[in-house]
Design a protein around this motif. Structure first.
Motif, short mmCIF file in Angstrom:
data_model
loop_
_atom_site.label_atom_id
_atom_site.label_comp_id
_atom_site.label_asym_id
_atom_site.label_seq_id
_atom_site.Cartn_x
_atom_site.Cartn_y
_atom_site.Cartn_z
N ASP A 1 59.92 113.59 -23.50
CA ASP A 1 60.49 114.04 -24.54
C ASP A 1 60.01 112.48 -25.09
OD1 ASP A 1 60.28 116.16 -23.82
OD2 ASP A 1 61.80 117.14 -24.39
N LEU A 2 61.23 111.86 -24.90
CA LEU A 2 61.46 110.37 -25.91
C LEU A 2 60.61 109.83 -25.33
CD1 LEU A 2 65.12 110.09 -24.54
CD2 LEU A 2 64.29 110.69 -26.84
N ALA A 3 59.65 109.87 -23.87
CA ALA A 3 58.57 108.68 -23.99
C ALA A 3 57.51 108.74 -24.91
CB ALA A 3 58.20 108.72 -22.07
N SER A 4 57.92 110.68 -25.76
CA SER A 4 56.46 110.42 -26.37
C SER A 4 56.33 109.58 -28.14
CB SER A 4 56.40 112.04 -26.16
OG SER A 4 57.66 112.39 -28.26
N ARG A 5 57.40 109.23 -27.38
CA ARG A 5 57.83 108.46 -29.22
C ARG A 5 57.21 106.75 -28.23
NH1 ARG A 5 62.89 110.10 -30.69
NH2 ARG A 5 63.05 108.12 -31.98
N PHE A 6 57.07 106.33 -27.35
CA PHE A 6 56.55 104.80 -27.19
C PHE A 6 55.27 105.12 -27.21
CE2 PHE A 6 55.87 102.04 -24.08
CZ PHE A 6 56.64 101.00 -24.52
N ASP A 7 54.55 104.10 -28.27
CA ASP A 7 52.67 103.91 -27.70
C ASP A 7 52.70 102.67 -27.28
OD1 ASP A 7 53.13 105.86 -29.37
OD2 ASP A 7 52.92 104.72 -31.22
N SER A 8 51.95 102.45 -26.23
CA SER A 8 51.52 101.54 -25.34
C SER A 8 50.07 101.07 -25.70
CB SER A 8 52.01 101.37 -23.92
OG SER A 8 52.06 100.40 -23.29
N TYR A 9 49.91 100.01 -26.05
CA TYR A 9 48.45 99.75 -26.34
C TYR A 9 48.71 98.54 -26.24
CZ TYR A 9 48.83 103.24 -29.30
OH TYR A 9 49.12 104.75 -30.34
N LEU B 1 40.45 115.41 -23.28
CA LEU B 1 39.60 114.37 -22.37
C LEU B 1 40.09 112.99 -23.65
CD1 LEU B 1 36.13 115.73 -20.84
CD2 LEU B 1 38.80 114.90 -19.88
N VAL B 2 39.51 113.84 -25.08
CA VAL B 2 40.44 112.59 -25.91
C VAL B 2 41.28 112.45 -26.54
CG1 VAL B 2 39.92 111.64 -28.31
CG2 VAL B 2 38.17 112.98 -27.94
N ALA B 3 42.16 113.24 -25.85
CA ALA B 3 43.64 112.28 -26.19
C ALA B 3 44.72 111.22 -24.84
CB ALA B 3 44.39 113.70 -25.64
N LEU B 4 43.14 111.13 -23.66
CA LEU B 4 43.77 110.92 -22.77
C LEU B 4 44.01 109.33 -23.61
CD1 LEU B 4 41.61 111.28 -20.21
CD2 LEU B 4 43.89 112.68 -20.21
N SER B 5 42.88 108.60 -24.04
CA SER B 5 43.56 107.12 -24.96
C SER B 5 42.91 107.46 -26.30
CB SER B 5 42.58 106.45 -24.33
OG SER B 5 42.46 105.44 -24.51
N PRO B 6 43.83 106.33 -26.54
CA PRO B 6 43.48 106.12 -28.34
C PRO B 6 42.11 106.01 -28.18
CG PRO B 6 45.66 105.04 -28.00
CD PRO B 6 44.74 105.49 -26.67
N ASP B 7 41.34 104.82 -26.90
CA ASP B 7 40.45 104.43 -27.63
C ASP B 7 39.11 105.63 -27.02
OD1 ASP B 7 40.42 101.67 -27.22
OD2 ASP B 7 40.20 101.49 -25.31
N TYR B 8 39.33 106.79 -26.57
CA TYR B 8 38.38 107.68 -26.28
C TYR B 8 38.43 108.32 -27.68
CZ TYR B 8 39.28 107.23 -22.09
OH TYR B 8 39.85 106.25 -20.71
N GLU B 9 39.02 108.46 -29.21
CA GLU B 9 38.41 108.89 -29.97
C GLU B 9 36.73 108.57 -30.64
OE1 GLU B 9 41.48 107.41 -32.82
OE2 GLU B 9 43.37 108.28 -31.63
N ALA B 10 36.35 107.23 -30.23
CA ALA B 10 34.96 106.81 -30.38
C ALA B 10 33.97 107.80 -28.87
CB ALA B 10 34.73 105.68 -30.05
N HIS B 11 33.79 109.11 -29.16
CA HIS B 11 33.15 109.58 -28.38
C HIS B 11 32.06 109.21 -27.53
CE1 HIS B 11 34.22 113.57 -30.19
NE2 HIS B 11 35.20 113.54 -30.21
N HIS B 12 31.78 107.90 -27.95
CA HIS B 12 30.45 107.00 -27.02
C HIS B 12 30.75 106.72 -26.23
CE1 HIS B 12 31.27 103.80 -30.18
NE2 HIS B 12 31.02 103.29 -28.70
N ARG B 13 31.89 105.93 -26.51
CA ARG B 13 33.22 104.93 -25.72
C ARG B 13 33.83 105.78 -24.15
NH1 ARG B 13 34.04 100.74 -22.17
NH2 ARG B 13 36.57 100.47 -21.89
N LEU B 14 34.31 106.93 -24.37
CA LEU B 14 34.89 107.80 -23.37
C LEU B 14 33.17 107.91 -22.41
CD1 LEU B 14 36.42 109.78 -22.15
CD2 LEU B 14 35.61 111.81 -23.83
N ALA B 15 32.04 108.43 -23.01
CA ALA B 15 30.10 108.26 -22.32
C ALA B 15 30.33 107.87 -21.37
CB ALA B 15 29.74 109.44 -22.98
#
Length: 555
Positions: free
Chosen positions: A84-92, A422-436
């Motif tokens: 719960d608390l870790a959901s407010r921790f953004d690591s990039y 699947l997109v929610a696994l990583s911020p990078d995956y918001e660009a679907h071509h990167r996920l693919a």
């Protein structure tokens, strides 16, 4: 805040405890290898979140240099303070954070920098349609320096910022941090915690700033602190490291009482050629695994550069000896990707007899409910999906049809999970071509491993860290630690850069070892068929680096 205690009953040294509990000032924390920098950041996150010092709905931003370091910190914070608390921790990573800025505030860019909605990232720049990886940070800086709306939106989000491995920060990356968080109004407190070790600065070739901690202290009125304790290496290895520190940074040498004892092993192996070297390394590693019981993942072969060339013979010898290994030059970045981990862990659960580690990782990635009832239902649903897939596999095999293909199973699972998850696994995956692209890379890499190891489960183990000796450059080893480390080719012809830079690189390699360190040299290395530039067949031991080890070699 004043009654907070470190999570999980851990004991922090005084300066680490002070850093973890700081409520007002920014911090510039320097620490040697094995001093627990990542743990201190995790404990600081626990303090900030658990005590409300990071007041809801504010968040903590952590920026690292590597994907796996970013993921490791996020996972450690989750273990220390709960989901719960870790959901407010953004690591990039720096580049992932920069991409989020571009994606969110893309309309700020104009002229030659303007980008269309579905822009991609590739090897060259295409006006409006594609940028390169190197463009990410400069374009993010341009947005921040142009738009007060962008700056304020991010400033409103975070109360604290962690900067890991800060000694490797480049001028562009520092501009990004400074544009966002320097010279803030007095009523807007954002605390920055920069952590690193100037003795481990090995990104000079990439533009890492000299004197970065001094600059940071001045620009952010930060309090400088040092963590001295090394929790990683045994005494004999600490003493060797101390002799290198004496040259790199005399003010940071470790006190004698910290190095008491004679445990640990330092070894020098010299060979006539790379064939003899490869044979000795493979036989020794096989013995460490089979006779001493050391897990393969606790053994690393480190190289200054070009592992595909320098370690080719070693990889062949390990293959013949039946020792599983993974070439991190190909695998490290991919295996750290959440989508690759998801696919590999699902296949391990589907085709393996009993793999609790894979099951735990799989559920951790997919199940994010705080309510225990929801968690239980989600686990049951996941188990149902795997059971149905197993039946499908079995029925195809027993009916005489062509065996249910493992990749068909992976595709069915991704479809079941759904694109949104699947997109929610990583911020990078918001660009679907990167996920693919990463899904394709994962498939291709598993196929390559199956050519080496036809058994799917064993191939999947090689994909992951679990059961393989790791072969990687010293640069890629930062932040990692191993029971036994072999630094291959400690020669003038491999450490040929500026002496100060190469000394830092060597120090990083040496300080990865917890118990045993082996240095190898060879008199001759045959020129590879690719005929790389600068390659010399006649080799000379790197006298300075070998001399650091000699006093601590037994016998």
């Amino acid at each position: 805040p004043d009654i907070w205690q470190p999570a999980d009953g851990l004991v922090l040294e005084p300066n680490a405890l002070r850093a973890a509990m700081e409520t007002e000032k920014s911090l510039a924390l320097t620490a040697g290898p094995g001093a627990g920098k990542t743990e201190m950041l995790a404990q600081r996150a626990d303090f900030l979140l658990r005590t409300g010092t990071c007041r809801y709905p504010k968040r903590i931003l952590a920026i690292s240099f590597k994907v796996d370091a970013s993921g490791n910190l996020k996972e450690r914070v989750r273990r220390r303070c709960g989901r719960d608390l870790a959901s407010r921790f953004d690591s990039y990573t720096f580049h992932a954070f920069a991409k989020r800025i571009i994606d969110r505030f893309r309309p700020v860019l104009n002229g030659l920098d303007a980008l269309e909605v579905g822009y991609g990232i590739g090897n060259e720049r295409v006006s409006g349609k594609q940028i390169t990886f190197a463009d990410l940070v400069p374009l993010a800086v341009k947005i921040l320096q142009t738009s007060s709306i962008a700056r304020n939106a991010i400033r409103q989000t975070y109360s604290d910022v962690f900067l890991d491995e800060f000694q490797d920060c480049t001028d562009q990356q520092y501009d990004l941090i400074k544009s966002l968080f320097a010279d803030l109004p007095s009523n807007r407190l954002i605390r920055l915690t920069a952590v690193g070790d100037t003795k481990q600065k090995i990104m000079g070739w990439a533009g890492a700033l000299d004197g970065i901690f001094v600059k940071f202290v001045g620009d952010f009125s930060a309090v400088p602190l040092n963590m001295y304790r090394n929790f990683r290496s045994q005494p004999r290895l600490l003493k060797m490291q101390n002799d290198i520190i004496r040259v790199l940074d005399p003010a940071s040498i470790m006190p004698e009482e910290q190095m008491s004892g004679d445990e640990g092993e330092v070894i020098i192996w010299s060979f006539k050629d790379e064939t003899e070297e490869a044979s000795k390394i493979a036989l020794s590693i096989s013995d460490w695994i089979n006779s001493e019981g050391i897990p393969p993942s606790e053994i690393a072969i480190l190289l200054s550069r070009q592992p595909n060339l320098y370690a080719a013979g070693v990889m062949d010898a390990l293959e013949k000896a039946g020792v599983p290994y993974r070439n991190e030059q190909q695998l490290q970045d991919l295996s750290a990707e959440p989508i690759a981990r998801l696919i590999v862990d699902y296949l391990a659960c589907l085709y393996g007899e009993h793999n609790p580690k894979a099951w735990i990782r799989l559920t951790d990635q997919l199940i994010h409910f705080s309510d225990e009832e929801f968690q239980s239902t989600a686990r049951q649903n996941l188990q149902r999906v795997i059971s149905q897939a197993r039946k499908k596999t079995t029925s195809k095999t027993t009916s005489g049809e062509e065996s249910f293909d493992w990749w068909d199973a992976a595709k069915d699972f991704m479809q079941e999970v759904g694109m949104e998850t699947l997109v929610a696994l990583s911020p990078d995956y918001e660009a679907h071509h990167r996920l693919a692209e990463l899904v394709r890379d994962t498939k291709n890499r598993i196929e390559e491993l199956l050519e080496i190891e036809p058994n799917l489960i064993k191939a999947l183990e090689r994909f992951c860290d679990d059961q393989a000796v790791r072969i990687l450059t010293i640069h890629k080893s930062k932040g990692l630690e191993f029971d036994s480390v072999i630094i291959l080719g400690v020669e003038k012809e491999t450490f040929w850069g500026k002496s100060e830079d190469e000394r830092c690189v060597f120090f990083v390699g040496v300080s990865r070892a917890k118990r045993r360190l082996v240095l190898t040299t060879s008199n001759h290395r045959k020129t590879p068929s690719s005929r790389p530039p600068r390659w010399k067949e006649k080799r000379t031991p790197h006298s300075e680096f070998i001399e650091y080890a000699k006093p601590f070699v037994e016998g």
